[in-house]
Design a protein around this motif. Sequence first.
Motif, mmCIF file in Angstrom:
data_model
loop_
_atom_site.group_PDB
_atom_site.id
_atom_site.type_symbol
_atom_site.label_atom_id
_atom_site.label_comp_id
_atom_site.label_asym_id
_atom_site.label_seq_id
_atom_site.Cartn_x
_atom_site.Cartn_y
_atom_site.Cartn_z
ATOM 1 N N MET A 285 0.865 -1.128 0.076
ATOM 2 C CA MET A 285 -0.129 -0.188 0.054
ATOM 3 C C MET A 285 0.922 1.251 0.244
ATOM 4 O O MET A 285 0.631 2.158 -0.739
ATOM 5 C CB MET A 285 -0.831 -0.064 1.161
ATOM 6 N N LEU A 286 1.853 1.325 1.000
ATOM 7 C CA LEU A 286 2.707 2.378 0.893
ATOM 8 C C LEU A 286 3.566 2.477 -0.351
ATOM 9 O O LEU A 286 3.721 3.639 -0.907
ATOM 10 C CB LEU A 286 3.808 2.261 2.022
ATOM 11 N N PHE A 291 3.813 6.432 -6.077
ATOM 12 C CA PHE A 291 3.510 7.257 -7.528
ATOM 13 C C PHE A 291 2.972 8.380 -7.582
ATOM 14 O O PHE A 291 3.192 9.319 -8.237
ATOM 15 C CB PHE A 291 2.562 6.170 -8.341
ATOM 16 N N VAL A 292 2.374 9.031 -6.324
ATOM 17 C CA VAL A 292 1.787 10.209 -6.133
ATOM 18 C C VAL A 292 3.155 10.978 -6.090
ATOM 19 O O VAL A 292 2.890 12.236 -6.749
ATOM 20 C CB VAL A 292 1.139 10.566 -5.090
ATOM 21 N N TYR A 293 4.035 10.628 -5.165
ATOM 22 C CA TYR A 293 5.135 11.632 -5.333
ATOM 23 C C TYR A 293 5.738 11.670 -6.629
ATOM 24 O O TYR A 293 6.545 12.800 -7.041
ATOM 25 C CB TYR A 293 6.361 10.914 -4.236
ATOM 26 N N LEU A 294 5.946 10.507 -7.532
ATOM 27 C CA LEU A 294 6.489 10.622 -8.599
ATOM 28 C C LEU A 294 5.918 11.475 -9.636
ATOM 29 O O LEU A 294 6.538 12.290 -10.397
ATOM 30 C CB LEU A 294 6.440 9.102 -9.373
ATOM 31 N N VAL A 295 4.567 11.616 -9.575
ATOM 32 C CA VAL A 295 3.603 12.645 -10.407
ATOM 33 C C VAL A 295 4.366 14.018 -10.316
ATOM 34 O O VAL A 295 4.371 14.781 -11.258
ATOM 35 C CB VAL A 295 2.042 12.329 -10.098
ATOM 36 N N TYR A 296 4.454 14.344 -8.849
ATOM 37 C CA TYR A 296 4.972 15.754 -8.805
ATOM 38 C C TYR A 296 6.465 16.034 -8.910
ATOM 39 O O TYR A 296 6.690 17.060 -9.297
ATOM 40 C CB TYR A 296 4.885 15.958 -7.073
ATOM 41 N N GLN A 297 7.052 14.965 -8.972
ATOM 42 C CA GLN A 297 8.458 15.229 -9.232
ATOM 43 C C GLN A 297 8.899 15.321 -10.736
ATOM 44 O O GLN A 297 9.467 15.845 -11.490
ATOM 45 C CB GLN A 297 9.354 13.974 -8.989
ATOM 46 N N TRP A 366 -3.516 12.192 -12.593
ATOM 47 C CA TRP A 366 -2.598 11.175 -12.027
ATOM 48 C C TRP A 366 -2.589 11.164 -10.465
ATOM 49 O O TRP A 366 -2.490 9.978 -9.902
ATOM 50 C CB TRP A 366 -1.392 11.308 -12.603
ATOM 51 N N GLU A 367 -2.730 12.413 -9.820
ATOM 52 C CA GLU A 367 -2.541 12.109 -8.485
ATOM 53 C C GLU A 367 -3.635 11.491 -7.691
ATOM 54 O O GLU A 367 -3.517 10.625 -6.748
ATOM 55 C CB GLU A 367 -2.271 13.832 -7.740
ATOM 56 N N GLY A 368 -4.829 12.096 -7.949
ATOM 57 C CA GLY A 368 -5.941 11.405 -7.512
ATOM 58 C C GLY A 368 -6.210 9.971 -7.607
ATOM 59 O O GLY A 368 -6.772 9.082 -6.814
ATOM 60 N N PHE A 369 -5.884 9.478 -8.884
ATOM 61 C CA PHE A 369 -5.831 8.238 -9.518
ATOM 62 C C PHE A 369 -5.113 7.404 -8.183
ATOM 63 O O PHE A 369 -5.377 6.282 -7.721
ATOM 64 C CB PHE A 369 -5.380 8.027 -10.654
ATOM 65 N N PHE A 370 -3.825 7.651 -8.020
ATOM 66 C CA PHE A 370 -2.749 6.839 -7.200
ATOM 67 C C PHE A 370 -3.241 6.871 -5.709
ATOM 68 O O PHE A 370 -3.046 5.765 -5.086
ATOM 69 C CB PHE A 370 -1.486 7.213 -7.413
ATOM 70 N N ILE A 371 -3.829 8.252 -5.475
ATOM 71 C CA ILE A 371 -4.508 8.292 -4.052
ATOM 72 C C ILE A 371 -5.423 7.240 -3.819
ATOM 73 O O ILE A 371 -5.657 6.418 -2.921
ATOM 74 C CB ILE A 371 -4.936 9.650 -3.677
#
Length: 403
Positions: A285-286, A291-297, A366-371
Amino acid sequence: MLITFSMGFSSGLPLLLTGSVLQLWMRQGGVSLQDLGLLTLVGLPYTLKFFWAPLLDRFQLTTWGRRRSWLLLSQITLTLALVALSQGDPHLDAQNMALWALLIAFFSATQDIGVDAYRREHLPESELGLGSSVYVYGYRTGMLLASGGGLILAGYWSWEMAYLLMAAAMILGMLTTWLAPEPYAHVDAPKTLKQAIVQPFVSFWQLKYAGHLLLFVLLYKIGDAIAAAMTAPLYVDLGFSEVEIGTTVKLFGFWATLAGGLIGGLLMVRIGIYRGLLIFGILQMLSTAGFVYLVYQGHHLPSLAAVVALENLASGMGTAAYIAFMAALTDIRFTATQYALLSSLAGVPRVLLSAPSGYLAVAFGWEGFFICCTLIAIPGLLLLPYIKQHFLVHQTSEATHVS
Protein backbone atom coordinates in the motif's frame (compact mmCIF):
# COMPACT_ATOMS: atom_id res chain seq x y z
CA MET A 1 13.91 -25.65 -7.30
CA LEU A 2 15.58 -25.25 -10.69
CA ILE A 3 12.47 -26.70 -12.32
CA THR A 4 10.32 -24.33 -10.27
CA PHE A 5 12.44 -21.35 -11.36
CA SER A 6 12.35 -22.31 -15.05
CA MET A 7 8.61 -22.86 -15.06
CA GLY A 8 8.15 -19.55 -13.27
CA PHE A 9 10.19 -17.90 -16.02
CA SER A 10 7.92 -19.36 -18.71
CA SER A 11 4.83 -18.16 -16.83
CA GLY A 12 6.11 -14.63 -16.33
CA LEU A 13 7.39 -14.06 -19.87
CA PRO A 14 4.03 -13.65 -21.70
CA LEU A 15 2.18 -11.57 -19.09
CA LEU A 16 3.52 -8.09 -19.84
CA LEU A 17 3.71 -8.79 -23.57
CA THR A 18 -0.08 -8.43 -23.50
CA GLY A 19 0.03 -5.86 -20.68
CA SER A 20 2.29 -2.85 -20.13
CA VAL A 21 4.65 -3.61 -23.03
CA LEU A 22 1.74 -3.86 -25.47
CA GLN A 23 0.28 -0.69 -23.93
CA LEU A 24 3.48 1.21 -24.69
CA TRP A 25 3.47 -0.05 -28.26
CA MET A 26 -0.20 0.91 -28.64
CA ARG A 27 0.30 4.31 -26.96
CA GLN A 28 3.07 5.18 -29.38
CA GLY A 29 0.68 4.16 -32.14
CA GLY A 30 -1.83 6.78 -31.01
CA VAL A 31 -4.28 4.59 -29.06
CA SER A 32 -6.23 6.60 -26.43
CA LEU A 33 -5.95 6.18 -22.66
CA GLN A 34 -9.54 4.96 -22.51
CA ASP A 35 -8.86 2.20 -25.04
CA LEU A 36 -5.63 1.30 -23.27
CA GLY A 37 -7.61 0.77 -20.09
CA LEU A 38 -10.05 -1.47 -21.95
CA LEU A 39 -7.08 -3.38 -23.37
CA THR A 40 -6.63 -4.97 -19.93
CA LEU A 41 -9.71 -7.08 -20.80
CA VAL A 42 -7.48 -9.26 -23.00
CA GLY A 43 -6.31 -10.72 -19.70
CA LEU A 44 -9.74 -12.25 -19.04
CA PRO A 45 -8.45 -15.82 -19.57
CA TYR A 46 -6.31 -15.42 -16.46
CA THR A 47 -9.51 -14.76 -14.52
CA LEU A 48 -11.66 -17.42 -16.20
CA LYS A 49 -9.11 -20.24 -16.41
CA PHE A 50 -10.84 -22.27 -13.71
CA PHE A 51 -13.53 -23.11 -16.29
CA TRP A 52 -11.18 -25.36 -18.28
CA ALA A 53 -8.78 -26.26 -15.45
CA PRO A 54 -10.71 -29.52 -14.73
CA LEU A 55 -9.62 -30.77 -18.15
CA LEU A 56 -6.00 -30.65 -16.96
CA ASP A 57 -6.91 -32.64 -13.83
CA ARG A 58 -8.90 -35.26 -15.72
CA PHE A 59 -7.11 -35.92 -19.03
CA GLN A 60 -3.61 -36.98 -19.99
CA LEU A 61 -2.89 -35.97 -23.61
CA THR A 62 0.31 -37.95 -24.20
CA THR A 63 2.57 -40.51 -22.55
CA TRP A 64 4.49 -37.60 -21.03
CA GLY A 65 1.96 -37.48 -18.18
CA ARG A 66 -0.94 -35.27 -17.12
CA ARG A 67 1.06 -32.17 -16.26
CA ARG A 68 3.84 -32.25 -18.84
CA SER A 69 1.60 -33.01 -21.83
CA TRP A 70 -0.64 -30.00 -21.17
CA LEU A 71 2.38 -27.81 -20.52
CA LEU A 72 3.96 -28.69 -23.86
CA LEU A 73 0.74 -28.03 -25.80
CA SER A 74 0.20 -24.63 -24.19
CA GLN A 75 3.84 -23.59 -24.70
CA ILE A 76 3.84 -24.44 -28.40
CA THR A 77 0.57 -22.60 -29.13
CA LEU A 78 1.68 -19.65 -27.01
CA THR A 79 4.89 -19.31 -29.00
CA LEU A 80 3.03 -19.34 -32.33
CA ALA A 81 0.59 -16.67 -31.11
CA LEU A 82 3.49 -14.42 -30.06
CA VAL A 83 4.94 -14.71 -33.56
CA ALA A 84 1.58 -13.68 -35.04
CA LEU A 85 1.30 -10.65 -32.73
CA SER A 86 4.78 -9.48 -33.74
CA GLN A 87 3.47 -8.83 -37.26
CA GLY A 88 0.86 -6.29 -36.07
CA ASP A 89 0.75 -2.51 -36.51
CA PRO A 90 -1.26 -0.42 -34.00
CA HIS A 91 -1.77 2.28 -36.64
CA LEU A 92 -3.59 -0.13 -38.97
CA ASP A 93 -4.91 -3.18 -37.13
CA ALA A 94 -5.13 -2.48 -33.40
CA GLN A 95 -8.25 -4.65 -33.10
CA ASN A 96 -6.54 -7.68 -34.67
CA MET A 97 -3.59 -7.18 -32.36
CA ALA A 98 -5.96 -7.20 -29.40
CA LEU A 99 -7.41 -10.50 -30.61
CA TRP A 100 -3.97 -12.08 -30.88
CA ALA A 101 -3.18 -10.74 -27.41
CA LEU A 102 -6.36 -12.43 -26.16
CA LEU A 103 -5.21 -15.77 -27.63
CA ILE A 104 -1.79 -15.33 -26.04
CA ALA A 105 -3.46 -14.74 -22.69
CA PHE A 106 -5.56 -17.89 -23.14
CA PHE A 107 -2.57 -20.12 -23.92
CA SER A 108 -0.53 -18.44 -21.18
CA ALA A 109 -3.32 -19.00 -18.64
CA THR A 110 -3.45 -22.67 -19.64
CA GLN A 111 0.29 -22.92 -19.12
CA ASP A 112 -0.13 -21.28 -15.69
CA ILE A 113 -2.69 -23.93 -14.69
CA GLY A 114 -0.19 -26.66 -15.50
CA VAL A 115 2.75 -24.89 -13.86
CA ASP A 116 0.83 -24.19 -10.63
CA ALA A 117 -0.40 -27.78 -10.42
CA TYR A 118 3.09 -29.12 -11.15
CA ARG A 119 4.65 -26.95 -8.43
CA ARG A 120 2.03 -27.91 -5.82
CA GLU A 121 2.45 -31.65 -6.55
CA HIS A 122 6.21 -31.60 -7.08
CA LEU A 123 7.16 -29.76 -3.86
CA PRO A 124 6.61 -31.19 -0.37
CA GLU A 125 4.50 -29.18 2.10
CA SER A 126 7.61 -28.00 3.96
CA GLU A 127 9.03 -26.40 0.79
CA LEU A 128 5.95 -24.49 -0.42
CA GLY A 129 7.13 -21.19 1.08
CA LEU A 130 10.63 -21.42 -0.35
CA GLY A 131 9.26 -22.79 -3.62
CA SER A 132 6.91 -19.82 -3.90
CA SER A 133 9.86 -17.43 -3.54
CA VAL A 134 11.86 -19.31 -6.18
CA TYR A 135 8.81 -19.30 -8.46
CA VAL A 136 8.50 -15.52 -8.01
CA TYR A 137 12.21 -15.20 -8.91
CA GLY A 138 11.64 -17.09 -12.13
CA TYR A 139 8.39 -15.28 -12.86
CA ARG A 140 9.98 -11.88 -12.38
CA THR A 141 12.96 -12.90 -14.51
CA GLY A 142 10.57 -13.71 -17.34
CA MET A 143 8.81 -10.40 -16.83
CA LEU A 144 12.16 -8.60 -16.87
CA LEU A 145 13.17 -10.17 -20.15
CA ALA A 146 9.78 -9.39 -21.71
CA SER A 147 9.50 -5.84 -20.41
CA GLY A 148 12.96 -4.43 -19.85
CA GLY A 149 14.62 -6.44 -22.58
CA GLY A 150 11.67 -6.08 -24.92
CA LEU A 151 11.54 -2.29 -24.55
CA ILE A 152 15.27 -1.90 -25.11
CA LEU A 153 15.09 -4.12 -28.21
CA ALA A 154 12.12 -2.10 -29.48
CA GLY A 155 13.99 1.14 -28.89
CA TYR A 156 17.12 0.07 -30.74
CA TRP A 157 15.53 -2.20 -33.37
CA SER A 158 11.78 -2.66 -33.73
CA TRP A 159 8.70 -3.95 -31.93
CA GLU A 160 8.50 -6.84 -34.40
CA MET A 161 12.02 -8.00 -33.56
CA ALA A 162 11.35 -7.62 -29.82
CA TYR A 163 8.29 -9.87 -29.92
CA LEU A 164 9.96 -12.45 -32.17
CA LEU A 165 12.85 -12.78 -29.71
CA MET A 166 10.39 -13.12 -26.84
CA ALA A 167 8.71 -15.95 -28.71
CA ALA A 168 12.09 -17.64 -29.11
CA ALA A 169 12.69 -17.35 -25.36
CA MET A 170 9.76 -19.72 -24.78
CA ILE A 171 12.13 -22.53 -25.86
CA LEU A 172 13.43 -22.60 -22.27
CA GLY A 173 9.97 -23.59 -21.05
CA MET A 174 9.71 -26.36 -23.60
CA LEU A 175 13.14 -27.73 -22.66
CA THR A 176 12.17 -27.70 -18.98
CA THR A 177 8.94 -29.56 -19.72
CA TRP A 178 10.88 -32.13 -21.76
CA LEU A 179 13.57 -32.74 -19.12
CA ALA A 180 11.51 -32.48 -15.93
CA PRO A 181 9.98 -35.61 -14.35
CA GLU A 182 6.23 -36.02 -14.10
CA PRO A 183 5.25 -35.18 -10.49
CA TYR A 184 3.85 -37.85 -8.21
CA ALA A 185 0.60 -36.50 -6.74
CA HIS A 186 0.25 -39.13 -3.94
CA VAL A 187 -3.44 -39.55 -4.77
CA ASP A 188 -5.45 -40.86 -7.72
CA ALA A 189 -6.54 -38.46 -10.46
CA PRO A 190 -10.28 -37.87 -10.97
CA LYS A 191 -11.88 -40.84 -12.72
CA THR A 192 -14.53 -38.87 -14.61
CA LEU A 193 -14.89 -35.36 -16.00
CA LYS A 194 -17.88 -34.79 -13.72
CA GLN A 195 -15.77 -35.60 -10.70
CA ALA A 196 -13.00 -33.30 -11.92
CA ILE A 197 -15.48 -30.44 -12.35
CA VAL A 198 -17.79 -30.84 -9.35
CA GLN A 199 -15.70 -32.20 -6.49
CA PRO A 200 -13.08 -29.40 -6.30
CA PHE A 201 -15.80 -26.78 -5.85
CA VAL A 202 -17.89 -28.91 -3.50
CA SER A 203 -14.95 -29.69 -1.23
CA PHE A 204 -13.92 -26.03 -1.07
CA TRP A 205 -17.38 -24.60 -0.46
CA GLN A 206 -18.01 -27.08 2.34
CA LEU A 207 -15.49 -25.10 4.36
CA LYS A 208 -17.37 -22.68 6.62
CA TYR A 209 -14.77 -19.97 6.03
CA ALA A 210 -14.63 -20.36 2.23
CA GLY A 211 -16.32 -17.00 1.65
CA HIS A 212 -13.84 -15.16 3.88
CA LEU A 213 -10.89 -16.76 2.11
CA LEU A 214 -12.20 -15.97 -1.36
CA LEU A 215 -12.95 -12.36 -0.42
CA PHE A 216 -9.43 -11.95 0.93
CA VAL A 217 -7.92 -13.42 -2.24
CA LEU A 218 -9.94 -10.90 -4.25
CA LEU A 219 -9.02 -7.84 -2.19
CA TYR A 220 -5.43 -8.39 -1.05
CA LYS A 221 -3.70 -6.96 -4.15
CA ILE A 222 -6.53 -4.87 -5.58
CA GLY A 223 -4.88 -1.47 -5.07
CA ASP A 224 -1.54 -2.66 -6.39
CA ALA A 225 -3.16 -4.27 -9.45
CA ILE A 226 -5.28 -1.27 -10.50
CA ALA A 227 -2.31 1.07 -10.08
CA ALA A 228 -0.10 -1.21 -12.19
CA ALA A 229 -2.55 -0.98 -15.10
CA MET A 230 -1.68 2.72 -15.58
CA THR A 231 1.99 2.90 -14.67
CA ALA A 232 3.18 2.40 -18.27
CA PRO A 233 1.05 5.28 -19.67
CA LEU A 234 2.19 7.40 -16.69
CA TYR A 235 5.84 6.91 -17.63
CA VAL A 236 5.10 7.92 -21.22
CA ASP A 237 3.12 11.02 -20.16
CA LEU A 238 5.93 12.08 -17.80
CA GLY A 239 8.32 12.05 -20.77
CA PHE A 240 10.39 8.94 -20.11
CA SER A 241 11.76 7.19 -23.22
CA GLU A 242 11.67 3.48 -24.01
CA VAL A 243 15.32 3.10 -23.01
CA GLU A 244 14.82 5.02 -19.76
CA ILE A 245 11.80 2.89 -18.90
CA GLY A 246 13.54 -0.32 -19.90
CA THR A 247 16.73 0.36 -17.94
CA THR A 248 15.33 2.17 -14.88
CA VAL A 249 11.85 0.74 -14.43
CA LYS A 250 12.49 -2.80 -15.61
CA LEU A 251 16.17 -3.62 -15.08
CA PHE A 252 16.67 -1.64 -11.87
CA GLY A 253 13.31 -2.71 -10.52
CA PHE A 254 14.15 -6.34 -11.19
CA TRP A 255 16.88 -6.39 -8.55
CA ALA A 256 14.51 -4.86 -6.03
CA THR A 257 12.03 -7.63 -6.83
CA LEU A 258 14.69 -10.30 -6.32
CA ALA A 259 15.55 -8.76 -2.95
CA GLY A 260 11.86 -8.64 -2.05
CA GLY A 261 11.34 -12.29 -2.93
CA LEU A 262 14.40 -13.36 -0.94
CA ILE A 263 13.50 -11.25 2.09
CA GLY A 264 9.89 -12.40 1.92
CA GLY A 265 10.84 -16.07 1.71
CA LEU A 266 13.28 -15.83 4.62
CA LEU A 267 10.88 -13.86 6.79
CA MET A 268 8.04 -16.33 6.21
CA VAL A 269 10.23 -19.09 7.62
CA ARG A 270 10.35 -17.16 10.91
CA ILE A 271 7.04 -15.29 11.07
CA GLY A 272 4.75 -17.54 9.02
CA ILE A 273 2.46 -16.86 6.09
CA TYR A 274 -0.19 -14.90 8.02
CA ARG A 275 2.16 -12.27 9.44
CA GLY A 276 3.92 -12.10 6.11
CA LEU A 277 0.66 -11.25 4.39
CA LEU A 278 -0.03 -8.49 6.91
CA ILE A 279 3.40 -6.85 6.88
CA PHE A 280 3.97 -7.18 3.15
CA GLY A 281 0.45 -5.93 2.41
CA ILE A 282 1.12 -2.71 4.30
CA LEU A 283 4.34 -2.23 2.35
CA GLN A 284 2.46 -2.75 -0.92
CA MET A 285 0.00 0.00 0.00
CA LEU A 286 2.83 2.42 0.87
CA SER A 287 4.60 1.65 -2.40
CA THR A 288 1.46 2.57 -4.37
CA ALA A 289 1.40 5.94 -2.62
CA GLY A 290 4.92 6.49 -3.91
CA PHE A 291 3.56 7.08 -7.43
CA VAL A 292 1.85 10.25 -6.17
CA TYR A 293 5.30 11.52 -5.26
CA LEU A 294 6.58 10.58 -8.73
CA VAL A 295 3.81 12.57 -10.40
CA TYR A 296 4.90 15.71 -8.54
CA GLN A 297 8.56 15.11 -9.42
CA GLY A 298 7.87 14.67 -13.12
CA HIS A 299 10.65 13.55 -15.46
CA HIS A 300 13.24 12.83 -12.76
CA LEU A 301 15.20 9.56 -13.06
CA PRO A 302 16.36 9.31 -9.40
CA SER A 303 12.77 9.68 -8.19
CA LEU A 304 11.62 7.11 -10.73
CA ALA A 305 14.29 4.67 -9.53
CA ALA A 306 13.34 5.17 -5.87
CA VAL A 307 9.62 4.66 -6.44
CA VAL A 308 10.20 1.62 -8.65
CA ALA A 309 12.59 0.11 -6.09
CA LEU A 310 10.02 0.41 -3.28
CA GLU A 311 7.18 -0.90 -5.46
CA ASN A 312 9.10 -3.93 -6.68
CA LEU A 313 10.52 -4.72 -3.24
CA ALA A 314 7.05 -4.72 -1.67
CA SER A 315 5.52 -6.57 -4.62
CA GLY A 316 8.14 -9.34 -4.48
CA MET A 317 7.53 -9.86 -0.77
CA GLY A 318 3.75 -9.72 -1.04
CA THR A 319 3.54 -12.00 -4.05
CA ALA A 320 5.66 -14.70 -2.38
CA ALA A 321 3.36 -14.74 0.66
CA TYR A 322 0.24 -14.54 -1.52
CA ILE A 323 1.24 -17.54 -3.66
CA ALA A 324 2.23 -19.61 -0.63
CA PHE A 325 -1.12 -18.79 0.99
CA MET A 326 -3.14 -19.96 -2.03
CA ALA A 327 -1.05 -23.11 -2.51
CA ALA A 328 -1.57 -24.08 1.14
CA LEU A 329 -5.34 -23.93 0.66
CA THR A 330 -5.55 -26.39 -2.22
CA ASP A 331 -6.62 -30.02 -1.93
CA ILE A 332 -3.90 -32.08 -3.62
CA ARG A 333 -6.60 -34.27 -5.24
CA PHE A 334 -7.78 -31.30 -7.33
CA THR A 335 -4.68 -29.13 -7.51
CA ALA A 336 -5.14 -27.65 -10.99
CA THR A 337 -8.80 -26.73 -10.57
CA GLN A 338 -8.68 -25.31 -7.04
CA TYR A 339 -5.51 -23.32 -7.59
CA ALA A 340 -6.89 -22.06 -10.90
CA LEU A 341 -10.02 -20.90 -9.06
CA LEU A 342 -8.00 -19.02 -6.46
CA SER A 343 -5.52 -17.51 -8.91
CA SER A 344 -8.37 -16.58 -11.28
CA LEU A 345 -10.06 -14.71 -8.47
CA ALA A 346 -6.76 -13.07 -7.67
CA GLY A 347 -6.60 -11.86 -11.27
CA VAL A 348 -9.99 -10.09 -11.16
CA PRO A 349 -8.51 -6.76 -9.94
CA ARG A 350 -5.82 -6.85 -12.63
CA VAL A 351 -8.23 -7.66 -15.45
CA LEU A 352 -11.84 -6.68 -14.79
CA LEU A 353 -11.46 -4.01 -12.11
CA SER A 354 -8.54 -2.41 -13.97
CA ALA A 355 -10.54 -2.00 -17.19
CA PRO A 356 -11.93 1.46 -16.25
CA SER A 357 -8.53 2.59 -14.90
CA GLY A 358 -7.96 4.82 -17.92
CA TYR A 359 -11.27 6.61 -17.33
CA LEU A 360 -10.40 7.06 -13.65
CA ALA A 361 -7.00 8.53 -14.53
CA VAL A 362 -8.63 11.01 -16.91
CA ALA A 363 -11.37 11.92 -14.42
CA PHE A 364 -9.21 12.35 -11.29
CA GLY A 365 -5.80 13.09 -12.77
CA TRP A 366 -2.69 11.08 -12.02
CA GLU A 367 -2.45 12.26 -8.39
CA GLY A 368 -6.06 11.46 -7.52
CA PHE A 369 -5.89 8.13 -9.33
CA PHE A 370 -2.95 6.81 -7.31
CA ILE A 371 -4.40 8.14 -4.06
CA CYS A 372 -7.55 6.10 -4.77
CA CYS A 373 -5.42 3.02 -5.52
CA THR A 374 -3.68 3.45 -2.17
CA LEU A 375 -6.90 3.72 -0.17
CA ILE A 376 -8.60 0.80 -1.92
CA ALA A 377 -5.95 -1.56 -0.53
CA ILE A 378 -7.19 -1.03 3.04
CA PRO A 379 -10.25 -3.39 3.02
CA GLY A 380 -8.11 -6.42 2.23
CA LEU A 381 -5.78 -5.65 5.12
CA LEU A 382 -8.70 -5.16 7.50
CA LEU A 383 -9.98 -8.62 6.58
CA LEU A 384 -6.78 -10.39 7.62
CA PRO A 385 -7.44 -10.58 11.41
CA TYR A 386 -10.89 -12.07 10.82
CA ILE A 387 -9.58 -15.00 8.75
CA LYS A 388 -6.50 -15.73 10.89
CA GLN A 389 -8.03 -18.53 12.96
CA HIS A 390 -9.84 -19.99 9.95
CA PHE A 391 -6.57 -20.14 8.00
CA LEU A 392 -4.73 -21.84 10.86
CA VAL A 393 -7.50 -24.43 11.26
CA HIS A 394 -7.43 -25.18 7.53
CA GLN A 395 -3.64 -25.64 7.55
CA THR A 396 -3.95 -28.10 10.43
CA SER A 397 -6.69 -30.16 8.80
CA GLU A 398 -4.91 -30.17 5.43
CA ALA A 399 -1.67 -31.38 7.02
CA THR A 400 -3.60 -34.15 8.76
CA HIS A 401 -5.25 -35.17 5.48
CA VAL A 402 -1.94 -35.36 3.60
CA SER A 403 -0.21 -37.32 6.38
